[in-house]
Write a protein that holds these residues in place. Structure first.
Motif, PDB file in Angstrom:
ATOM      1  N   LYS A 207       5.975   1.828   6.665  1.00 42.98           N
ATOM      2  CA  LYS A 207       5.353   2.651   7.711  1.00 42.98           C
ATOM      3  C   LYS A 207       5.682   4.125   7.507  1.00 42.98           C
ATOM      4  CE  LYS A 207       2.762   3.123  11.276  1.00 42.98           C
ATOM      5  NZ  LYS A 207       1.317   2.847  11.146  1.00 42.98           N
ATOM      6  N   VAL A 208       6.915   4.420   7.099  1.00 47.31           N
ATOM      7  CA  VAL A 208       7.289   5.801   6.790  1.00 47.31           C
ATOM      8  C   VAL A 208       6.419   6.333   5.650  1.00 47.31           C
ATOM      9  CG1 VAL A 208       9.115   7.238   5.798  1.00 47.31           C
ATOM     10  CG2 VAL A 208       9.643   5.676   7.678  1.00 47.31           C
ATOM     11  N   GLU A 209       6.231   5.508   4.623  1.00 50.14           N
ATOM     12  CA  GLU A 209       5.380   5.899   3.499  1.00 50.14           C
ATOM     13  C   GLU A 209       3.951   6.194   3.965  1.00 50.14           C
ATOM     14  OE1 GLU A 209       4.418   6.041  -0.854  1.00 50.14           O
ATOM     15  OE2 GLU A 209       6.137   6.461   0.418  1.00 50.14           O
ATOM     16  N   ASP A 210       3.441   5.355   4.862  1.00 45.56           N
ATOM     17  CA  ASP A 210       2.094   5.551   5.382  1.00 45.56           C
ATOM     18  C   ASP A 210       1.984   6.883   6.113  1.00 45.56           C
ATOM     19  OD1 ASP A 210      -0.588   4.864   5.967  1.00 45.56           O
ATOM     20  OD2 ASP A 210      -0.004   4.078   7.918  1.00 45.56           O
TER      21      ASP A 210
ATOM     22  N   TYR B  37       9.987  10.302  16.008  1.00 44.07           N
ATOM     23  CA  TYR B  37       9.151   9.187  16.439  1.00 44.07           C
ATOM     24  C   TYR B  37       9.836   7.877  16.067  1.00 44.07           C
ATOM     25  CZ  TYR B  37       5.568  12.777  16.891  1.00 44.07           C
ATOM     26  OH  TYR B  37       4.867  13.901  17.257  1.00 44.07           O
ATOM     27  N   GLU B  38       9.952   6.989  17.059  1.00 44.21           N
ATOM     28  CA  GLU B  38      10.592   5.706  16.807  1.00 44.21           C
ATOM     29  C   GLU B  38       9.640   4.788  16.054  1.00 44.21           C
ATOM     30  OE1 GLU B  38      12.068   3.912  20.354  1.00 44.21           O
ATOM     31  OE2 GLU B  38      13.240   5.666  20.952  1.00 44.21           O
TER      32      GLU B  38
ATOM     33  N   VAL C  74       1.860   9.876   3.788  1.00 44.46           N
ATOM     34  CA  VAL C  74       0.573  10.033   3.123  1.00 44.46           C
ATOM     35  C   VAL C  74      -0.538  10.345   4.123  1.00 44.46           C
ATOM     36  CG1 VAL C  74      -1.202   8.897   1.736  1.00 44.46           C
ATOM     37  CG2 VAL C  74       1.214   8.531   1.209  1.00 44.46           C
ATOM     38  N   ASN C  75      -0.635   9.547   5.189  1.00 42.02           N
ATOM     39  CA  ASN C  75      -1.809   9.578   6.063  1.00 42.02           C
ATOM     40  C   ASN C  75      -1.558  10.088   7.477  1.00 42.02           C
ATOM     41  OD1 ASN C  75      -3.608   8.328   4.092  1.00 42.02           O
ATOM     42  ND2 ASN C  75      -2.386   6.480   4.422  1.00 42.02           N
ATOM     43  N   GLY C  76      -0.335  10.455   7.805  1.00 45.73           N
ATOM     44  CA  GLY C  76      -0.034  10.910   9.154  1.00 45.73           C
ATOM     45  C   GLY C  76      -0.845  12.143   9.533  1.00 45.73           C
ATOM     46  N   THR C  77      -1.415  12.138  10.738  1.00 45.08           N
ATOM     47  CA  THR C  77      -2.292  13.231  11.170  1.00 45.08           C
ATOM     48  C   THR C  77      -1.538  14.426  11.741  1.00 45.08           C
ATOM     49  OG1 THR C  77      -2.539  12.341  13.412  1.00 45.08           O
ATOM     50  CG2 THR C  77      -4.086  11.546  11.728  1.00 45.08           C
ATOM     51  N   GLY C  78      -0.295  14.182  12.196  1.00 42.30           N
ATOM     52  CA  GLY C  78       0.456  15.245  12.839  1.00 42.30           C
ATOM     53  C   GLY C  78       0.183  15.363  14.323  1.00 42.30           C
ATOM     54  N   THR C  79      -0.737  14.552  14.833  1.00 40.24           N
ATOM     55  CA  THR C  79      -1.030  14.522  16.265  1.00 40.24           C
ATOM     56  C   THR C  79      -0.347  13.312  16.881  1.00 40.24           C
ATOM     57  OG1 THR C  79      -3.189  15.570  15.912  1.00 40.24           O
ATOM     58  CG2 THR C  79      -2.843  14.441  18.020  1.00 40.24           C
ATOM     59  N   SER C  80       0.729  13.557  17.635  1.00 35.94           N
ATOM     60  CA  SER C  80       1.550  12.500  18.235  1.00 35.94           C
ATOM     61  C   SER C  80       2.084  11.539  17.186  1.00 35.94           C
ATOM     62  CB  SER C  80       0.752  11.729  19.296  1.00 35.94           C
ATOM     63  OG  SER C  80       0.340  12.598  20.325  1.00 35.94           O
ATOM     64  N   GLU C  81       2.231  12.010  15.973  1.00 46.09           N
ATOM     65  CA  GLU C  81       2.812  11.230  14.891  1.00 46.09           C
ATOM     66  C   GLU C  81       3.176  12.177  13.755  1.00 46.09           C
ATOM     67  OE1 GLU C  81      -0.311   8.478  13.889  1.00 46.09           O
ATOM     68  OE2 GLU C  81      -1.118   9.792  12.325  1.00 46.09           O
ATOM     69  N   PRO C  82       3.993  11.732  12.800  1.00 47.35           N
ATOM     70  CA  PRO C  82       4.321  12.599  11.660  1.00 47.35           C
ATOM     71  C   PRO C  82       3.070  13.007  10.882  1.00 47.35           C
ATOM     72  CG  PRO C  82       5.808  10.706  11.762  1.00 47.35           C
ATOM     73  CD  PRO C  82       4.722  10.450  12.760  1.00 47.35           C
TER      74      PRO C  82
ATOM     75  N   ASP D 229      10.255  11.887  11.444  1.00 43.57           N
ATOM     76  CA  ASP D 229       9.162  12.835  11.618  1.00 43.57           C
ATOM     77  C   ASP D 229       8.994  13.618  10.319  1.00 43.57           C
ATOM     78  OD1 ASP D 229       7.084  14.185  12.788  1.00 43.57           O
ATOM     79  OD2 ASP D 229       8.322  15.574  13.942  1.00 43.57           O
ATOM     80  N   SER D 230       7.800  14.127  10.090  1.00 42.71           N
ATOM     81  CA  SER D 230       7.535  14.930   8.896  1.00 42.71           C
ATOM     82  C   SER D 230       6.428  15.932   9.194  1.00 42.71           C
ATOM     83  CB  SER D 230       7.128  14.033   7.716  1.00 42.71           C
ATOM     84  OG  SER D 230       5.960  13.285   8.019  1.00 42.71           O
TER      85      SER D 230
END
Length: 252
Positions: A88-91, A53-54, A94-102, A236-237
Motif C-alpha cells: 500500500k505504501v508503494e501504491d 495517514y494510518e 506511485v499513484n497517491g493523489t495528495g488529496t487526503s492521502e500521500p 505520508d509523502s
C-alpha cells in the motif's frame, strides 16, 4: 523488492507532523567586483509539510486454526501483514493523489507533451520517445535519475526496441537489473502498464512516522474464540520538486 521506491525517496522517521525545507528557485552564482557589496540571491526554499495517514490491515484467526498451525504460523502472518502494508505504501508513492492521502510520482506535476512528458508518436513505443523523454529531464537531476515502470511494460513495450544499429536499448547491469541508455530501471507493479517515469526520486519526501508494526490480541476476538492480528504504519509523502520527473506514455 516489495517497495523499491522506499529505498529511493528521501525517507524520514519522525513521529508527528513534519515540515521539511528543500531547494526551490535556484539562481546562478555571479562574479564579484572586489570590495563591492554582495547582493543576496533570490533563491528560495520550498517547505514540504507531511502529516500522517494510518495504513492498517486486520486478520482474525480462529483459535482452532491457530492451534493446528505449524510453529512458524505467527511469523508467516507477520510477514503477510507487513507485505500488505508495504504494497500500500508503494501504491501511494506511485499513484497517491495528495488529496487526503500521500502524493506519488504520478501526480508530481501537470503532464504536458514536449514539456514535462512525451506522448508516443506512433502506434507503439519507440526509441525516439524514450530519448526525447530523457532530453526533457533537466541535467541537474541526471545523477540520481532512474526509470520506473511495471515489469509488463519493460518486457512488452521496451525490450523489443532496437537502436539504429539494431542493438537492444535495454542492457543488463551485471547485478540482475537493467539499464536503458545509462539509466537504471526500477520495476513496480503499481505503475500503470504502458506508463514510464524518469526522474530523481530523492525529490520525493516521505515520513514513516510509525514503522511497520504487527500486534496480536486475544481480547478483541474473545467473543469469537479468535485472535486478531493487526498490522499498522503511519505514512505520508509529497513531491518536493516536480520538475525532477518526466512521464512517457501513450497519452498524458
Amino acid at each position: 523488492q516489495i517497495v523499491p521506491l522506499l529505498n529511493e525517496v528521501t525517507l524520514l522517521h519522525i513521529a508527528g507532523n513534519v515540515n521539511f525545507a528543500v531547494e526551490g528557485t535556484k539562481n546562478a552564482a555571479t562574479k564579484h567586483t572586489e570590495n563591492s557589496d554582495i547582493d543576496a540571491s533570490d533563491d528560495t526554499l520550498v517547505t514540504v509539510s507531511l502529516a500522517g495517514y494510518e495504513i492498517v490491515k486486520l486478520i482474525r484467526i480462529s483459535a482452532t486454526v491457530r492451534t493446528m498451525s505449524i510453529n512458524s504460523f505467527e511469523g508467516w502472518l507477520v510477514d503477510m501483514l507487513t507485505e500488505a502494508l508495504a504494497e500500500k505504501v508503494e501504491d501511494y508513492l506511485v499513484n497517491g493523489t495528495g488529496t487526503s492521502e500521500p502524493k506519488g510520482v504520478a501526480y508530481a506535476r501537470t503532464w504536458t507533451d514536449d514539456v514535462s512528458g512525451i506522448a508516443w508518436a506512433g502506434a507503439s513505443l519507440a526509441n525516439v520517445d524514450i530519448t526525447e523523454g530523457i532530453g526533457l529531464l533537466p541535467g541537474g537531476y541526471d545523477r540520481n535519475a532512474k526509470f520506473l515502470m511495471s515489469k509488463k511494460t519493460l518486457w512488452a513495450n521496451v525490450m523489443p526496441i532496437r537502436d539504429d544499429g539494431k542493438a537492444p536499448i535495454v542492457k543488463e547491469d551485471g547485478k540482475g537489473g537493467y539499464i536503458i541508455h545509462g539509466y537504471p530501471v526500477m520495476l513496480s507493479d503499481k505503475v500503470t502498464n504502458g506508463v514510464i517515469f524518469l526522474g530523481d526520486y530523492k525529490k520525493i519526501v516521505a515520513n514513516l512516522a510509525e514503522n511497520f508494526n504487527v500486534k496480536a490480541s486475544e481480547h478483541s476476538g474473545f467473543a469469537y474464540n479468535a485472535v486478531d492480528y493487526r498490522g499498522t504504519c503511519i505514512f505520508d509523502s509529497d513531491i518536493a520538486v516536480g520538475e525532477a520527473f518526466v512521464k512517457i506514455a501513450a497519452s498524458l
